[in-house]
Design a protein around this motif. Structure first.
Motif, PDB file in Angstrom:
ATOM      1  N   MET A 158       0.830  -1.206   0.000  1.00  0.00           N
ATOM      2  CA  MET A 158       0.000   0.000   0.000  1.00  0.00           C
ATOM      3  C   MET A 158       0.861   1.252   0.000  1.00  0.00           C
ATOM      4  O   MET A 158       0.564   2.231  -0.693  1.00  0.00           O
ATOM      5  CB  MET A 158      -0.908  -0.026   1.243  1.00  0.00           C
ATOM      6  CG  MET A 158      -2.081   0.950   1.176  1.00  0.00           C
ATOM      7  SD  MET A 158      -3.275   0.473  -0.081  1.00  0.00           S
ATOM      8  CE  MET A 158      -3.298   1.961  -1.080  1.00  0.00           C
ATOM      9  N   ARG A 159       1.938   1.238   0.760  1.00  0.00           N
ATOM     10  CA  ARG A 159       2.860   2.384   0.775  1.00  0.00           C
ATOM     11  C   ARG A 159       3.488   2.570  -0.609  1.00  0.00           C
ATOM     12  O   ARG A 159       3.678   3.698  -1.071  1.00  0.00           O
ATOM     13  CB  ARG A 159       3.947   2.174   1.829  1.00  0.00           C
ATOM     14  CG  ARG A 159       3.439   2.289   3.263  1.00  0.00           C
ATOM     15  CD  ARG A 159       4.586   2.328   4.254  1.00  0.00           C
ATOM     16  NE  ARG A 159       4.110   2.451   5.625  1.00  0.00           N
ATOM     17  CZ  ARG A 159       3.898   1.424   6.443  1.00  0.00           C
ATOM     18  NH1 ARG A 159       4.116   0.189   6.008  1.00  0.00           N
ATOM     19  NH2 ARG A 159       3.459   1.608   7.669  1.00  0.00           N
ATOM     20  N   MET A 183       0.890   4.165  -2.922  1.00  0.00           N
ATOM     21  CA  MET A 183       0.685   5.574  -2.615  1.00  0.00           C
ATOM     22  C   MET A 183       1.880   6.408  -3.055  1.00  0.00           C
ATOM     23  O   MET A 183       1.735   7.560  -3.464  1.00  0.00           O
ATOM     24  CB  MET A 183       0.409   5.743  -1.118  1.00  0.00           C
ATOM     25  CG  MET A 183      -0.904   5.097  -0.699  1.00  0.00           C
ATOM     26  SD  MET A 183      -1.355   5.350   1.036  1.00  0.00           S
ATOM     27  CE  MET A 183      -1.771   7.105   0.984  1.00  0.00           C
ATOM     28  N   TYR A 242      -6.705  -1.038  -4.893  1.00  0.00           N
ATOM     29  CA  TYR A 242      -5.663  -0.205  -4.278  1.00  0.00           C
ATOM     30  C   TYR A 242      -6.063   1.270  -4.329  1.00  0.00           C
ATOM     31  O   TYR A 242      -5.883   2.012  -3.357  1.00  0.00           O
ATOM     32  CB  TYR A 242      -4.328  -0.400  -4.992  1.00  0.00           C
ATOM     33  CG  TYR A 242      -3.541  -1.599  -4.523  1.00  0.00           C
ATOM     34  CD1 TYR A 242      -2.997  -1.634  -3.254  1.00  0.00           C
ATOM     35  CD2 TYR A 242      -3.330  -2.693  -5.359  1.00  0.00           C
ATOM     36  CE1 TYR A 242      -2.265  -2.734  -2.808  1.00  0.00           C
ATOM     37  CE2 TYR A 242      -2.609  -3.799  -4.925  1.00  0.00           C
ATOM     38  CZ  TYR A 242      -2.076  -3.802  -3.649  1.00  0.00           C
ATOM     39  OH  TYR A 242      -1.367  -4.887  -3.219  1.00  0.00           O
ATOM     40  N   VAL A 299      -8.685   2.135  -1.694  1.00  0.00           N
ATOM     41  CA  VAL A 299      -8.132   2.288  -0.351  1.00  0.00           C
ATOM     42  C   VAL A 299      -7.314   3.573  -0.253  1.00  0.00           C
ATOM     43  O   VAL A 299      -7.425   4.320   0.727  1.00  0.00           O
ATOM     44  CB  VAL A 299      -7.261   1.070   0.018  1.00  0.00           C
ATOM     45  CG1 VAL A 299      -6.633   1.253   1.401  1.00  0.00           C
ATOM     46  CG2 VAL A 299      -8.082  -0.213  -0.023  1.00  0.00           C
ATOM     47  N   ALA A 300      -6.507   3.846  -1.281  1.00  0.00           N
ATOM     48  CA  ALA A 300      -5.653   5.039  -1.261  1.00  0.00           C
ATOM     49  C   ALA A 300      -6.464   6.322  -1.215  1.00  0.00           C
ATOM     50  O   ALA A 300      -6.055   7.312  -0.593  1.00  0.00           O
ATOM     51  CB  ALA A 300      -4.734   5.042  -2.480  1.00  0.00           C
ATOM     52  N   ARG A 314      -6.869   3.042   5.931  1.00  0.00           N
ATOM     53  CA  ARG A 314      -5.429   2.986   5.643  1.00  0.00           C
ATOM     54  C   ARG A 314      -4.627   2.796   6.929  1.00  0.00           C
ATOM     55  O   ARG A 314      -3.642   2.050   6.952  1.00  0.00           O
ATOM     56  CB  ARG A 314      -4.976   4.246   4.910  1.00  0.00           C
ATOM     57  CG  ARG A 314      -5.502   4.352   3.491  1.00  0.00           C
ATOM     58  CD  ARG A 314      -4.777   5.438   2.720  1.00  0.00           C
ATOM     59  NE  ARG A 314      -4.985   6.751   3.312  1.00  0.00           N
ATOM     60  CZ  ARG A 314      -6.052   7.503   3.086  1.00  0.00           C
ATOM     61  NH1 ARG A 314      -7.017   7.059   2.289  1.00  0.00           N
ATOM     62  NH2 ARG A 314      -6.172   8.690   3.642  1.00  0.00           N
ATOM     63  N   SER A 357     -13.396   0.304   2.974  1.00  0.00           N
ATOM     64  CA  SER A 357     -13.370   1.674   2.455  1.00  0.00           C
ATOM     65  C   SER A 357     -14.703   2.062   1.841  1.00  0.00           C
ATOM     66  O   SER A 357     -15.028   3.253   1.752  1.00  0.00           O
ATOM     67  CB  SER A 357     -12.257   1.826   1.417  1.00  0.00           C
ATOM     68  OG  SER A 357     -10.983   1.624   1.990  1.00  0.00           O
TER      69      SER A 357
END
Length: 328
Positions: free
Chosen positions: A167-168, A171, A202, A205-206, A213, A231
């Motif tokens: 996820m990082r 982003m 993704y 969520v972002a 998150r 989300s």
């Protein structure tokens, strides 16, 4: 499904992911100036501290990897931590280099008197483990403008990453792509080499609620589908309840079941008192009443009355309903 003609996104060689990486390299190179291949002194090379894929190999780990007996013992051990797997794969790469040499140059850019690694840090550490003094490298005079995206894209395909790390990465890619406009699921999927459906999750969520998150980064949510589904819950209180239940160890299905228990009484309160009878509506046309009664009773059994007399029709209709309720 036959793999004779695999989908383009998953082909090796010329594919969506390799084309995207190639485009990133070309853009970065155009902005950073020309680059060339040379052989560099390993001591003049250093990892990029901002690289999200930085291995952070400690001196103790480096010394342990040089101990053949310790490495062999670890290979036959059943207790393999994620970090140990990374270290053992690094040792495998070093052994491969000892046997076959460096098959692909790393990419570096000048940083003062040193050269920082744009990508290829694993090859750098493996070369050091193999005792190599020199390493082939693509050299740029300046830091490529899109180097972070390239590092993040490469990083996504590590098999040791959990959802929080992925996820990082996503982003980070979205942050660099923001100057070119909003990323779509198709665009992000092509760049990261994944199915568009996963890329859309993704993105959801972002761009979704921050508390989801945070749950991902805290390790409460470890599944992308669960993160995307959470989300999608618009009500802040309901979403907070679900996240709290997940943090307590409940599965997604159990958490949803508990949420439904909360939603049901709320929905009943919104409806007011329970409905106990059917409202039949109203009509100002006696002919409508006559038509209904004729269909059910037949022409010969219609009551004998003046159908223009609304009082008489109303009385007959009530008697008709009473009789129908008795039959039913």
């Amino acid at each position: 499904m036959s793999m004779a003609n695999p989908p383009k996104k998953f082909r090796f060689g010329s594919s969506a992911i390799t084309d995207a990486i190639g485009d990133t390299v070309r853009r970065g190179s155009a902005e950073a100036g020309a680059f060339h291949v040379d052989t560099l002194d390993v001591e003049k090379i250093e990892p990029d501290p901002d690289n999200p894929r930085q291995l952070l190999l400690s001196e103790e780990e480096f010394s342990w990897l040089l101990d053949a007996e310790a490495v062999t013992g670890a290979r036959v051990s059943d207790a393999e931590s994620p970090r140990l797997k990374i270290l053992l794969r690094l040792r495998d790469l070093a052994d491969s280099m000892l046997e076959s040499g460096v098959l692909q140059p790393i990419r570096v850019f000048r940083h003062g008197n040193m050269y920082r690694i744009a990508y290829g840090e694993r090859r750098y550490w493996a070369a050091r483990l193999a005792g190599m003094k020199h390493l082939p490298a693509w050299i740029s005079d300046q830091r490529p403008a899109r180097i972070r995206t390239l590092q993040l894209v490469e990083n996504m395909h590590r098999d040791d990453l959990d959802l929080a790390a992925r996820m990082r990465n996503v982003m980070g890619v979205l942050d660099e792509l923001s100057e070119e406009g909003d990323a779509t699921g198709e665009r992000l999927g092509n760049l990261l080499g994944m199915a568009e459906r996963s890329a859309r999750r993704y993105l959801q969520v972002a761009r979704g609620p921050a508390d989801v998150r945070q749950a991902v980064f805290a390790g409460t949510i470890k599944d992308l589908l669960v993160a995307a589904s959470a989300s999608a819950i618009q009500d802040d209180e309901q979403r907070s309840l679900v996240l709290t239940l997940l943090a307590k160890g409940l599965t997604w299905e159990r958490a949803l079941a508990e949420l439904e228990k909360v939603r049901k009484p709320t929905a009943e309160r919104m409806r007011g008192r329970p409905v106990t009878k059917v409202t039949l509506g109203a009509t100002a046309k006696a002919g409508v009443v006559r038509e209904i009664m004729q269909i059910i009773l037949g022409e010969d059994h219609l009551p004998q009355l003046e159908w223009s007399d609304y009082r008489a029709v109303s009385k007959a209709w009530k008697e008709f309903l009473v009789e129908m309720e008795k039959r039913v």
